[in-house]
Design an enzyme around this catalytic site. Structure first.
Site, PDB file in Angstrom:
ATOM      1  CB  ALA A 141      -0.907  -0.104   1.211  1.00 40.40           C
ATOM      2  CD  GLU A 181      -2.445  -7.637   2.705  1.00 44.01           C
ATOM      3  OE1 GLU A 181      -2.060  -6.460   2.625  1.00 44.01           O
ATOM      4  OE2 GLU A 181      -3.128  -7.827   3.908  1.00 44.01           O
ATOM      5  CD  GLU A 191       1.360  -5.576   5.652  1.00 49.26           C
ATOM      6  OE1 GLU A 191       2.473  -6.303   6.053  1.00 49.26           O
ATOM      7  OE2 GLU A 191       0.713  -5.812   4.487  1.00 49.26           O
ATOM      8  N   GLY A 228       0.688  -5.071   1.023  1.00 49.94           N
ATOM      9  CA  GLY A 228      -0.470  -5.058   0.234  1.00 49.94           C
ATOM     10  C   GLY A 228      -0.184  -5.757  -1.330  1.00 49.94           C
TER      11      GLY A 228
HETATM   12  C1  3H9 Z   1       0.633  -2.243   3.529  1.00 49.44           C
HETATM   13  O1  3H9 Z   1       0.801  -2.782   2.280  1.00 49.44           O
HETATM   14  C2  3H9 Z   1      -0.632  -2.166   4.191  1.00 49.44           C
HETATM   15  C3  3H9 Z   1      -1.673  -3.427   3.674  1.00 49.44           C
HETATM   16  O2  3H9 Z   1      -1.516  -4.431   4.186  1.00 49.44           O
HETATM   17  C4  3H9 Z   1      -3.136  -3.072   3.783  1.00 49.44           C
HETATM   18  C5  3H9 Z   1      -3.521  -1.800   3.204  1.00 49.44           C
HETATM   19  C6  3H9 Z   1      -5.152  -1.673   3.539  1.00 49.44           C
HETATM   20  N1  3H9 Z   1       4.561   3.531  -0.029  1.00 49.44           N
HETATM   21  O3  3H9 Z   1      13.381   2.320   0.810  1.00 49.44           O
HETATM   22  P1  3H9 Z   1      13.702   3.263  -0.446  1.00 49.44           P
HETATM   23  C7  3H9 Z   1       9.169   4.919  -1.075  1.00 49.44           C
HETATM   24  S1  3H9 Z   1       1.672  -1.311   4.251  1.00 49.44           S
HETATM   25  C8  3H9 Z   1       4.834   4.569  -0.455  1.00 49.44           C
HETATM   26  O4  3H9 Z   1      14.791   4.085  -0.327  1.00 49.44           O
HETATM   27  P2  3H9 Z   1      15.097   0.799  -1.467  1.00 49.44           P
HETATM   28  C9  3H9 Z   1      10.375   5.534  -0.068  1.00 49.44           C
HETATM   29  O5  3H9 Z   1       9.657   6.525   0.880  1.00 49.44           O
HETATM   30  C10 3H9 Z   1       3.009  -1.231   3.176  1.00 49.44           C
HETATM   31  N2  3H9 Z   1       6.197   5.042  -0.547  1.00 49.44           N
HETATM   32  O6  3H9 Z   1      14.262   2.151  -1.670  1.00 49.44           O
HETATM   33  C11 3H9 Z   1      11.013   6.131  -1.001  1.00 49.44           C
HETATM   34  O7  3H9 Z   1      10.748   7.292  -1.305  1.00 49.44           O
HETATM   35  P3  3H9 Z   1      11.831   8.635  -1.489  1.00 49.44           P
HETATM   36  C12 3H9 Z   1       3.822  -2.465   3.376  1.00 49.44           C
HETATM   37  C13 3H9 Z   1       6.924   4.009  -0.361  1.00 49.44           C
HETATM   38  O8  3H9 Z   1      15.136   0.353  -2.459  1.00 49.44           O
HETATM   39  C14 3H9 Z   1      11.278   5.405  -2.365  1.00 49.44           C
HETATM   40  O9  3H9 Z   1       9.989   4.784  -2.204  1.00 49.44           O
HETATM   41  N3  3H9 Z   1       5.163  -2.364   2.623  1.00 49.44           N
HETATM   42  C15 3H9 Z   1       6.686   2.628  -0.039  1.00 49.44           C
HETATM   43  O10 3H9 Z   1      15.960   0.915  -0.361  1.00 49.44           O
HETATM   44  C16 3H9 Z   1      12.414   4.399  -2.435  1.00 49.44           C
HETATM   45  O11 3H9 Z   1      12.306   3.720  -0.905  1.00 49.44           O
HETATM   46  C17 3H9 Z   1       6.329  -1.914   3.143  1.00 49.44           C
HETATM   47  O12 3H9 Z   1       6.379  -1.593   4.384  1.00 49.44           O
HETATM   48  C18 3H9 Z   1       5.221   2.488   0.060  1.00 49.44           C
HETATM   49  N4  3H9 Z   1       4.692   1.135   0.382  1.00 49.44           N
HETATM   50  O13 3H9 Z   1      13.894  -0.052  -0.525  1.00 49.44           O
HETATM   51  C19 3H9 Z   1       7.484  -2.110   2.367  1.00 49.44           C
HETATM   52  N5  3H9 Z   1       7.813   2.042   0.047  1.00 49.44           N
HETATM   53  O14 3H9 Z   1      12.565   8.445  -2.650  1.00 49.44           O
HETATM   54  C20 3H9 Z   1       8.319  -0.505   2.657  1.00 49.44           C
HETATM   55  C21 3H9 Z   1       9.014   2.712  -0.514  1.00 49.44           C
HETATM   56  O15 3H9 Z   1      10.491   9.865  -2.133  1.00 49.44           O
HETATM   57  N6  3H9 Z   1       9.285  -0.367   1.673  1.00 49.44           N
HETATM   58  N7  3H9 Z   1       8.471   3.903  -0.664  1.00 49.44           N
HETATM   59  O16 3H9 Z   1      12.311   8.699  -0.348  1.00 49.44           O
HETATM   60  C22 3H9 Z   1      10.505  -0.892   1.732  1.00 49.44           C
HETATM   61  O17 3H9 Z   1      10.592  -1.669   2.825  1.00 49.44           O
HETATM   62  C23 3H9 Z   1      11.450  -0.410   0.813  1.00 49.44           C
HETATM   63  O18 3H9 Z   1      11.207   0.802   0.157  1.00 49.44           O
HETATM   64  C24 3H9 Z   1      11.656  -1.243  -0.504  1.00 49.44           C
HETATM   65  C25 3H9 Z   1      12.847  -0.590  -1.436  1.00 49.44           C
HETATM   66  C26 3H9 Z   1      12.375  -2.653   0.050  1.00 49.44           C
HETATM   67  C27 3H9 Z   1      10.514  -1.647  -1.156  1.00 49.44           C
END
Ligand code: 3H9
Length: 706
Positions: free
Chosen positions: A63, A105, A125, A102
């Site tokens: 998400a 999911e 999450e 998500g």
């Molecule tokens: C969810 O899914 C809830 C659902 O179960 C239910 C819903 C009802 N959203 O980390 P990075 C941005 S909760 C928005 O530097 P990497 C991040 O802020 C979600 N933005 O890259 C950054 O922005 P900026 C569960 C996101 O290569 C840019 O992307 N998912 C999101 O080192 C690059 O990120 C997570 O918790 C997001 N979901 O790592 C995963 N994710 O450049 C969270 C990233 O402006 N994300 N951004 O600063 C991560 O763990 C890492 O970003 C990932 C890439 C491993 C994907």
């Protein structure tokens, strides 16, 4: 507005691609366009199977977290996943990169799943204080069993493709070309006449027993300490034994509750703060345009002690070539032994394979002379904390390395500005403050002086990214951000409480119960009381502090009670162990030091211990901000949650202060100021923000880049 999902007809296959860089987060527009694409396919009788994948990058990072503060809007995740799962045309997910939260999911609402061998699947999450709220707590147990789902959801750590296959989460692991393999999988489905296979029609093979829950909680006890999201997750997973629609309704209620929790607000704050702190324009006002930093391939490390060796390992782990120099050949030998044993232990614990360990070891070469460091792209000085020695090393490096080479000092106490002046090019000098152990600690404080060029800063950010560390920029001031707050705020107040009547065990336990990984006295014993004493000597050389100021730790140092390494410190450690036992001698010493200062000892409640230590931390944090040492309050939160054991689920000291409310914080600090004297003088910034009923978060938003 740019489209975030594309749809393409490839004969009987409808190819749906999520295209929402950088991480294919499932934003509101992605959900809307996905639902539109599915509807479009259903209106086309020529489309017999749908293939859902991503255009580039991960399948999806889940998400869009930036949308969490507003209503979800339609279609919701639940509506999207229902549209996918109830599609009369089979839907195949092809997962390259990561499928997280998500994103996963969505994939498990599809009827079939293929995954590239390098992909990772997970439900992070919990690290954001929420539960998987898009069907994860209901569909994962149906695919992999409730016990495995519970572990996945509580750990938050993604699993690799082979494991996902082994536990039934995916149908096939693809070695090479994911798109081609997925298309031929679709053709196979058509040939065999296989249709939709809704996950929600399955029943959960196992149920959650009390013992399963207890063992999962125990396995993740460390990361879940003081947290509550796990209870909501367990409740939701338990509902997976009900018909799926009922379970989904329960999940939705619990997910909403988790999203509204203070824990989630704090953890999301840290998530974005960590990403923001590593950006150049957030940290520097030197120039509006980001500089393009040179590539870093070869790094010179000078000093083969514990720190230099740890830094060398961190660099080798990141795939960089390391040249390790030390004047003392015996040091180089010891460093090699220590590297061997570090990598051997990683192999034993199953963290890396033997061949990866060998490769990393080969990347580190001893460089007996400074002349061999000439082609380094980065040089990091990590010699003993002695100003003259460091100046000498930096000035020699400056004349040996090429002009493009960034020169860094790993000092934790000395003035980087003063050290930089020992070179002819102070613009290329900055501090890279690593924490112990350098190869596993998450934080890298980047210390800039008034001379440090923007290019140097940009290179340092790149280094942090390569090392997968969280970067925070600090202006060059005593103790930078973290140690300054630790000494002037946290440690000083902890010691004051000891003098007033608390015991080391009492102080440590109160703060550990609050959520700190380790109380201040245990930290001091672990790092070495002599290290703190040395830092204070440097501080007193530059500035004065009224007595008492960490007098107990300094006295322990004089007595040779340096902490764990000597078996005695604030505590005693029997037989070289790490178990901290209380020591009556230390209590007597504290009592004597209190008498010497005319302090009457009394019983002190845990609540007072926690309040005073936290307020002291917050007050010094505000001074660090107003002095410009830290650019933003959120940077301070990153420093304290990533390297000083402050509980992430409270968001860091400055976020925590906002939670308490700055008018309340100010009033309590003033109370202690009246009671305990001038060292509790409230920071002007707190006074100003409190009187305007403002917050550090608002101050961060309003402050121009400094
Ligand atoms: C969810 O899914 C809830 C659902 O179960 C239910 C819903 C009802 N959203 O980390 P990075 C941005 S909760 C928005 O530097 P990497 C991040 O802020 C979600 N933005 O890259 C950054 O922005 P900026 C569960 C996101 O290569 C840019 O992307 N998912 C999101 O080192 C690059 O990120 C997570 O918790 C997001 N979901 O790592 C995963 N994710 O450049 C969270 C990233 O402006 N994300 N951004 O600063 C991560 O763990 C890492 O970003 C990932 C890439 C491993 C994907």
């Amino acid at each position: 507005m740019a489209r975030t999902v594309s749809f393409e007809e490839l004969a009987a296959v409808g190819l749906i691609c999520i295209d929402n860089p950088p991480v294919n987060a499932i934003s509101h527009s992605v959900r809307r366009e996905l639902v539109d694409a599915i509807a479009r396919a259903q209106n086309n009788p020529g489309i017999k199977v749908l293939l859902l994948t991503s255009h580039a990058g991960p399948f999806s990072a889940g998400a869009d977290i930036t949308e969490f503060d507003r209503p979800q809007g339609e279609p919701s995740f639940e509506q999207l996943n229902r549209a996918v799962e109830s599609s009369p045309t089979p839907v195949v997910a092809a997962i390259g990169g990561a499928a997280l939260g998500g994103g996963l999911e969505l994939a498990i609402a599809c009827h079939y799943r293929l995954v590239h061998k390098g992909a990772k699947l997970g439900t992070p999450e919990i690290t954001l204080g929420i539960i998987p709220g898009a069907g994860g707590t209901q569909r994962l147990p149906r695919l992999m069993g409730a016990r495995a789902a519970l572990n996945m959801i509580l750990s938050g750590t993604p699993i690799a493709a082979p494991e996902a296959k082994a536990n039934g989460l995916v149908d096939e692991v693809v070695e090479d070309d994911l798109r081609a393999a997925a298309l031929s999988f679709c053709e196979r489905l058509l040939r065999q006449g296989l249709g939709p296979r809704p996950t929600s029609n399955r029943i959960v093979a196992d149920g959650l027993k009390e013992a399963d829950i207890a063992s999962a909680l125990l396995a993740h006890a460390r990361s879940l300490k003081g947290r509550s999201t796990q209870n909501l997750a367990i409740e939701a997973i338990q509902a997976s034994r009900l018909p799926c629609s009922e379970g989904l309704a329960i999940e939705a209620t619990l997910a909403e509750k988790s999203l509204a929790s203070g824990e989630s607000l704090a953890l999301r704050h840290v998530f974005f703060a960590e990403r923001e702190s590593g950006k150049l324009n957030a940290a520097s006002s030197l120039n509006a345009q980001p500089a393009q930093p040179p590539a870093i391939r070869r790094v010179a490390v000078i000093g083969a002690g514990t720190m230099g060796t740890g830094i060398a390992i961190a660099l080798a782990d990141a795939g960089l070539e390391v040249m390790l120099h030390d004047n003392d050949p015996a040091s180089l030998v010891r460093s090699r032994e220590s590297r061997n044993s570090t990598y051997a232990s990683s192999v034993r614990r199953g963290r890396i394979t033997e061949s990866v360990a060998d490769e990393c070891l080969r990347r580190i070469a001893n460089a007996p002379t400074l002349g061999e460091l000439a082609d380094a792209d980065l040089a990091i000085e990590a010699v003993f904390e002695d100003v003259e020695l460091k100046k000498d090393v930096l000035s020699k490096l400056d004349s040996v390395v090429a002009p493009r080479c960034l020169i860094a000092t790993n000092t934790s106490t000395l003035s980087v500005t003063q050290l930089a002046r020992a070179t002819a090019h102070p613009g290329r000098v900055l501090g890279l403050h690593f924490f112990v152990p350098a190869h596993t600690s998450r934080l890298l404080e980047i210390v800039r002086t008034v001379h440090t060029s923007r290019e140097s800063l940009a290179t340092a950010f790149r280094v942090a990214k390569l090392l997968r560390k969280v970067a925070v920029v600090s202006r060059d001031a005593f103790g930078f951000i973290g140690n300054r707050m630790m000494l002037d705020g946290y440690f000083r107040e902890a010691e004051q409480l000891l003098l007033e009547g608390a015991t080391p065990t009492g102080v440590d336990t109160a703060l550990e119960n609050f959520g700190f990984a380790m109380g201040p006295q245990r930290v001091s014993d672990l790092g070495g009381n002599d290290v703190g004493t040395r830092a204070r000597l440097e501080l007193f050389r530059r500035e004065t502090r009224p007595d008492p100021y960490c007098v107990i730790a300094d006295r322990l140092t004089t007595m040779g009670r340096l902490g764990q390494k000597t078996g005695r410190g604030f505590y005693c450690y029997e037989n070289g162990g790490r178990e901290a036992g209380s020591d009556p001698d230390v209590i007597r010493l504290i009592e004597q030091l209190a008498v010497d200062r005319g302090i009457r000892r009394r019983e002190i409640h845990d609540r007072e211990i926690v309040e005073r230590c936290l307020l002291a931390l917050i007050n010094v944090g505000a001074m660090v901000l107003e002095e410009g040492t830290a650019a933003r309050a959120a940077d301070i939160d990153v420093v304290w949650t990533s390297a000083y054991g402050f509980p992430r689920h409270f968001g860091g000291p400055m976020f925590y202060a906002d939670t308490l409310g700055l008018p309340h914080v100010f009033e309590r600090i003033r109370h202690y100021h009246d009671q305990l004297g001038d060292y509790w003088r409230p920071a002007t910034l707190i006074e100003r923000l409190a009187s305007a009923s403002s917050s550090f978060a608002r101050w961060d938003r309003n402050a121009a880049p400094r």
